[in-house]
Scaffold this active site. Structure first.
Site, PDB file in Angstrom:
ATOM      1  N   HIS A   1       0.833  -1.200   0.000  1.00  0.00           N
ATOM      2  CA  HIS A   1       0.000   0.000   0.000  1.00  0.00           C
ATOM      3  C   HIS A   1       0.866   1.247   0.000  1.00  0.00           C
ATOM      4  CE1 HIS A   1      -3.465   2.576   1.375  1.00  0.00           C
ATOM      5  NE2 HIS A   1      -4.079   1.771   0.525  1.00  0.00           N
TER       6      HIS A   1
ATOM      7  N   HIS B   1      -5.041   5.642  -5.692  1.00  0.00           N
ATOM      8  CA  HIS B   1      -6.176   6.319  -5.080  1.00  0.00           C
ATOM      9  C   HIS B   1      -6.610   7.485  -5.968  1.00  0.00           C
ATOM     10  CE1 HIS B   1      -4.452   4.270  -1.548  1.00  0.00           C
ATOM     11  NE2 HIS B   1      -5.700   4.253  -1.099  1.00  0.00           N
TER      12      HIS B   1
ATOM     13  N   HIS C   1      -7.694  -2.296  -4.816  1.00  0.00           N
ATOM     14  CA  HIS C   1      -7.866  -2.811  -3.457  1.00  0.00           C
ATOM     15  C   HIS C   1      -8.560  -4.169  -3.443  1.00  0.00           C
ATOM     16  CE1 HIS C   1      -6.912   1.414  -2.535  1.00  0.00           C
ATOM     17  NE2 HIS C   1      -6.467   0.936  -1.385  1.00  0.00           N
TER      18      HIS C   1
ATOM     19  N   HIS D   1     -14.971   5.704   3.011  1.00  0.00           N
ATOM     20  CA  HIS D   1     -13.614   5.143   2.986  1.00  0.00           C
ATOM     21  C   HIS D   1     -12.631   6.041   3.737  1.00  0.00           C
ATOM     22  CE1 HIS D   1      -9.623   5.414   0.876  1.00  0.00           C
ATOM     23  NE2 HIS D   1      -9.565   4.201   1.389  1.00  0.00           N
TER      24      HIS D   1
ATOM     25  N   HIS E   1     -10.633   5.705   7.735  1.00  0.00           N
ATOM     26  CA  HIS E   1      -9.177   5.827   7.867  1.00  0.00           C
ATOM     27  C   HIS E   1      -8.818   6.885   8.909  1.00  0.00           C
ATOM     28  CE1 HIS E   1      -6.893   3.404   4.940  1.00  0.00           C
ATOM     29  NE2 HIS E   1      -7.981   3.449   4.166  1.00  0.00           N
TER      30      HIS E   1
ATOM     31  N   PHE F   1      -1.739   6.712   4.194  1.00  0.00           N
ATOM     32  CA  PHE F   1      -1.678   5.595   3.251  1.00  0.00           C
ATOM     33  C   PHE F   1      -0.427   4.749   3.434  1.00  0.00           C
ATOM     34  CE2 PHE F   1      -4.437   8.026  -0.032  1.00  0.00           C
ATOM     35  CZ  PHE F   1      -5.587   7.546   0.583  1.00  0.00           C
TER      36      PHE F   1
ATOM     37  N   HIS G   1     -11.415  -2.366   4.269  1.00  0.00           N
ATOM     38  CA  HIS G   1     -11.513  -2.440   2.813  1.00  0.00           C
ATOM     39  C   HIS G   1     -12.355  -3.619   2.347  1.00  0.00           C
ATOM     40  CE1 HIS G   1      -9.437   0.796   0.725  1.00  0.00           C
ATOM     41  NE2 HIS G   1      -8.780   0.956   1.871  1.00  0.00           N
TER      42      HIS G   1
END
Length: 538
Positions: A179, A200, A209, A328, A332, A349, A362
């Site tokens: 990632h 992304h 993902h 999403h 995070h 990230f 995810h």
């Protein structure tokens, strides 16, 4: 909610081998199902066909206010979208040997971490294994004690690989660094030095993902010798699942991570609106409103949900889709530790993959994509743009085996045979059918010696041996004079005996590998197809 089967998943994927150098209620807690093994599609370049031409008979309506999305039987239309400006090229998988430094996305400061994966010399086609049964992703807040024990043991063994062999690409930190490398600038786009590859903030988000989770699950299953193992999903779209799942909050468990916001430990409710309100009922209402908005109300086009087009040579981050920038991102930020410089782990990230909760989160993000494709709205659900369908990624699999993905025939031809090319070709019938492979309109320079070989389902990058079941045939010409200096011809290669010699089971596609032996630059193939074997007599 039953997720898309792997055979219908979009995007190419390249898997590496290490020769290393240092429901009717889709928003409920119903498990998400994925195949344990899927019909071999011979690489992850399977187009976005899952859900296409789905026309369920059930009808439903959409409650425009607070609701658990999916109540009322919402189904997807079978519309297709194509970007008429798609004249560029799909994003290519990165070259691991050229992996560089990672940077913080916001400050652009170089991170004091090495996100680069082990380097490998060998890449071969990844073929999806045949389906035996489904992997079922359970809701994390409803898992059994037996499942928890199995999950913890799998993660424990993955973390042990970090100590036993830090270069093992299946290790916990190596997997987390995937990632980081794809998201924090360590990989450049192939052919564009210093132009970041970013998965992304574009239409790459969902497919990347999904493949990431797919291989992560297979690695965990391999480590505990359970091919049915699947990750749980954090069911944050359901009020009963809006807390951080308690299986991740047990100190001493391999699932626990200290780098989380401590005030958000259970029984705190995930706040998808990030509004910092203290009324739990209002948090739930807000969360459901967020979900309705990003799945239906604010989505006017396919790209509004999926994210904006991102092609080879484009600057990264052309624009997020509604789900990516909504629930999403919120999860995070909510989980990450605000006391750390960059909100580590989940809040950045580069470090998000170090928290097991990331993969659970995810799992539900992936579920949202599957659910969205079933919703009965006027927004098309599929993208047919070749640059979307032909984008490719690079991963290590559970066996540390390296594989290159085949491309779809659509949009690939006419093809100049400058290099070894793999093509995913649909069969005319499943199984061991009596069929012929046809290479059409082969245009050659008549003044040159030309030769190429054809293989089917061959994993060798540059096969030198022809005494193998996968060898289908050869095209060759001796230099000769013609008025136009160009020759155009077709060849037919019967596949019946080849099918008998290799195990194709119920395959409905094969991978055809074209290997140029001499002057491939002077060969252009107009098309490729498989047809039923014609009559044997002239």
């Amino acid at each position: 909610m039953a997720a898309q089967t792997m055979a219908s998943l979009p995007y190419s994927c390249t898997v590496l081998t290490t020769n290393s150098r240092p429901s009717s209620k889709p928003f409920s807690a119903k498990p998400s199902q994925l195949p344990t093994d899927s019909r071999r599609s011979h690489c992850f370049h399977v187009s976005c066909n899952g859900g296409t031409n789905q026309n369920p008979s059930a009808e439903g309506t959409v409650d425009r206010r607070n609701l658990l999305l999916g109540l009322g039987g919402l189904y997807g239309a079978a519309n297709l979208v194509s970007d008429s400006q798609a004249y560029a090229a799909p994003i290519e998988p990165p070259e691991f040997k050229n992996c560089g430094v990672a940077r913080d996305v916001q400050s652009n400061k170089i991170l004091d971490v090495n996100c680069c994966p082990p380097v490998t010399d060998k890449v071969i086609d990844y073929k999806l294994p045949p389906v035996t049964n489904l992997r079922t992703r359970p809701a994390a807040h409803r898992v059994s004690k037996e499942y928890i024990a199995k999950f913890e043991e799998a993660i424990r063994r993955m973390k042990a690989l970090d100590k036993d062999d830090p270069t093992d690409p299946r290790g916990f930190m190596q997997q987390a660094n995937i990632h980081c490398a794809y998201c924090n600038g360590a990989h450049d786009q192939v052919g564009f030095k210093d132009l970041d590859l970013q998965v992304h903030n574009s239409w790459l988000f969902f497919p990347f993902h999904r493949w990431y989770l797919y291989f992560y699950e297979r690695i965990l299953g391999k480590l505990i010798d359970d091919p049915t193992f699947s990750l749980p999903f954090w069911n944050w779209d359901n009020p009963k699942g809006m807390q951080m799942p308690r299986i991740f909050d047990k100190t001493g468990s391999p699932l626990y991570n200290v780098n989380r916001d401590q005030i958000h430990r259970p029984p705190a409710l995930l706040d998808l609106s990030l509004s910092n309100i203290s009324d739990d009922l209002q948090v739930v209402v807000n969360n459901l409103s967020v979900m309705y908005n990003e799945m239906i109300r604010s989505v006017n086009s396919t790209l509004d949900f999926m994210g904006q087009p991102y092609r080879k040579g484009d600057n990264p981050s052309p624009g997020m889709g509604s789900s990516e920038r909504g629930s999403h991102i919120a999860a995070h930020v909510w989980v990450g530790n605000p006391n750390n410089t960059y909100g580590e782990d989940m809040g950045n990230f580069y470090s998000a993959g170090r928290d097991i909760l990331f993969y659970c989160h995810h799992g539900n993000v992936d579920r949202m994509w599957s659910i969205w494709r079933t919703l009965k709205t006027d927004v098309p659900k599929d993208i047919t743009d070749p640059d979307f369908l032909n984008a490719a990624f690079l991963f290590y699999d559970e066996n540390k085996a390296a594989r290159a993905c085949a491309q779809k025939a659509e949009g690939l031809f006419p093809l100049t045979l400058k290099k070894i090319t793999r093509v995913l070709v649909p069969k005319s019938a499943k199984g061991k059918a009596d069929e012929v492979l046809v290479l059409e309109n082969i245009e050659t320079d008549a003044t040159q010696y030309v030769k190429f070989d054809v293989f089917v389902n061959d994993e060798d990058d540059n096969a030198k041996e022809l005494d193998k079941a996968e060898y289908a045939g050869t095209f060759a010409q001796v230099p000769h004079k013609t008025k136009s200096k160009k020759d155009i011809s077709n060849i037919n290669l019967r596949l019946t005996e080849l099918y008998e010699d290799i195990d194709i089971d119920d395959d409905d596609t094969i991978v055809v590998t074209l290997v140029p032996r001499s002057n491939g630059d002077n060969v252009t193939i107009g098309g490729i197809k498989i047809i039923p074997s014609p009559p044997k007599s002239a």
